[in-house]
Enzyme design. Structure first.
Site, mmCIF file in Angstrom:
data_model
loop_
_atom_site.group_PDB
_atom_site.id
_atom_site.type_symbol
_atom_site.label_atom_id
_atom_site.label_comp_id
_atom_site.label_asym_id
_atom_site.label_seq_id
_atom_site.Cartn_x
_atom_site.Cartn_y
_atom_site.Cartn_z
ATOM 1 N N HIS A 44 -42.854 -35.006 9.504
ATOM 2 C CA HIS A 44 -44.233 -35.264 9.851
ATOM 3 C C HIS A 44 -45.112 -35.167 8.659
ATOM 4 O O HIS A 44 -46.236 -35.187 8.767
ATOM 5 C CB HIS A 44 -44.722 -34.289 10.715
ATOM 6 N N VAL A 171 -43.382 -20.789 16.552
ATOM 7 C CA VAL A 171 -42.507 -22.006 17.327
ATOM 8 C C VAL A 171 -43.437 -23.147 17.340
ATOM 9 O O VAL A 171 -44.665 -23.135 17.734
ATOM 10 C CB VAL A 171 -42.471 -21.735 19.027
ATOM 11 N N TRP A 224 -33.899 -30.533 32.554
ATOM 12 C CA TRP A 224 -34.989 -30.513 33.433
ATOM 13 C C TRP A 224 -36.386 -29.638 33.273
ATOM 14 O O TRP A 224 -37.462 -29.985 33.405
ATOM 15 C CB TRP A 224 -34.661 -30.386 34.933
ATOM 16 N N HIS A 305 -39.986 -18.334 10.421
ATOM 17 C CA HIS A 305 -39.773 -17.560 9.191
ATOM 18 C C HIS A 305 -39.175 -18.172 8.026
ATOM 19 O O HIS A 305 -39.531 -17.743 6.637
ATOM 20 C CB HIS A 305 -38.919 -16.297 9.582
#
Length: 332
Positions: A44, A171, A224, A305
């Site tokens: 990115h 996260v 799912w 981390h």
């Protein structure tokens, strides 16, 4: 090949200025692309830059647009990005969420008509560095089949949660097993994926990134569960911003632009004193990392981390860039 941070930023800046982007805007945008790459998020950062320029050239991104506040409800604000540059706008929106949290304990900014924010983790990290919990997510164009389908109807809709621990715990995950950017990283490196990342043309699970990039049958994380989470994140972002859903972005736009995004900051220190906060976070991390290892040679990881080490390595030894990606940037 390896380049320095300044060489990389300079290459980005040159391309942006060649598109008549204002000097200050070009400098800030080039800085963010270079910082993302330096942090080890090539998918990115540098790898995404040619795609960003393509959208700029196509008029999807309006570089001189100014985001506008539409609604203010105390701790909640609604903004219209006006299709401005995505990473600069996202940084501004998380800054605003932090300001709101300083006043109210929590701040939420819902943004519509936005562009791709590049590395979503940058904005969670931005909050955590200042001592706030940072939460943000975005919807996207439909690039993933919902569970039980083979046609793309939902977004990868990345979600970021960053905690002001030492080091920062974060996260940063798309709702697919791998983002399309990470599929590209593995394909360019000639690697299979470490686990199944999608389906092949026969409907069988596959680790081949090139196959998944081509047929777009990327696998939702947790099957799912990732599919369901993608759907509700899209719904929340659409409603709070009064913006476009994945369906609207896909059906009404020629490319991925005009998306909806959410930025949340929580000032932890309004709820708990600093020493207690740090002790509680350290106990959580120690409890996790002292578990018996499944493999003595593989450390137990806490999310985010690794970025501290990646950043240090890239600053010491230079930033590794794929030759073909660097050639694309030089040709822009």
């Amino acid at each position: 090949m390896k380049v320095t941070f300044e060489e990389l930023k300079g290459a980005f800046y040159r391309v942006l200025r060649s598109r008549n982007i204002a000097e200050d805007t070009a400098d800030k945008c080039a800085e963010m692309f270079a910082r993302t790459t330096e942090s080890g998020v090539y998918s990115h950062g540098v790898n995404r830059f040619p795609r960003f320029i393509q959208q700029l050239d196509n008029g999807d991104i309006i570089p001189d647009a100014k985001p506008q506040r539409v609604t203010s409800l105390g701790a909640i604000e609604q903004w219209d990005a006006q299709r401005a540059i995505g990473n600069l706008t996202a940084k501004k929106m998380m800054d605003r969420a932090i300001e709101l949290a300083s006043d109210h304990g929590i701040g939420l900014v819902a943004l519509r008509n936005a562009n791709h924010w590049m590395r979503g983790g940058s904005y969670g990290w931005q909050a955590a560095e200042k001592g706030y919990i940072g939460i943000c997510w975005t919807n996207s164009i439909a690039v993933m089949p919902p569970w039980g389908a083979k046609e793309c109807r939902i977004g990868t809709n990345p979600l970021i949660v960053a905690i002001p621990s030492t080091p920062i715990t974060m996260v940063d995950m798309s709702m697919s097993m791998f983002s399309y950017g990470m599929l590209e990283v593995n394909r360019l490196a000639g690697r299979e994926l470490p686990v199944d990342g999608g389906f092949d043309d026969n409907g069988q699970l596959t680790k081949e990134p090139g196959v998944i990039e081509k047929n777009r049958r990327i696998l939702p994380m947790g099957y799912w569960k990732g599919s369901g989470l993608s759907i509700v994140l899209d719904m929340i972002a659409t409603l709070l911003s009064n913006g476009s859903s994945v369906a609207e972005v896909t059906q009404e736009n020629s490319d991925e632009y005009g998306v909806s995004q959410i930025f949340i900051a929580i000032e932890v220190d309004k709820l708990i004193d600093g020493a207690t906060r740090d002790a509680k976070l350290q106990r959580i991390m120690d409890f996790i990392t002292t578990a018996e290892r499944a493999d003595d040679n593989v450390a137990i990881r806490l999310p985010g981390h690794e970025f501290t080490k990646l950043l240090d390595d890239n600053r010491r030894h230079g930033i590794t860039i794929d030759d073909s990606v660097w050639a694309k940037i030089q040709a822009l």
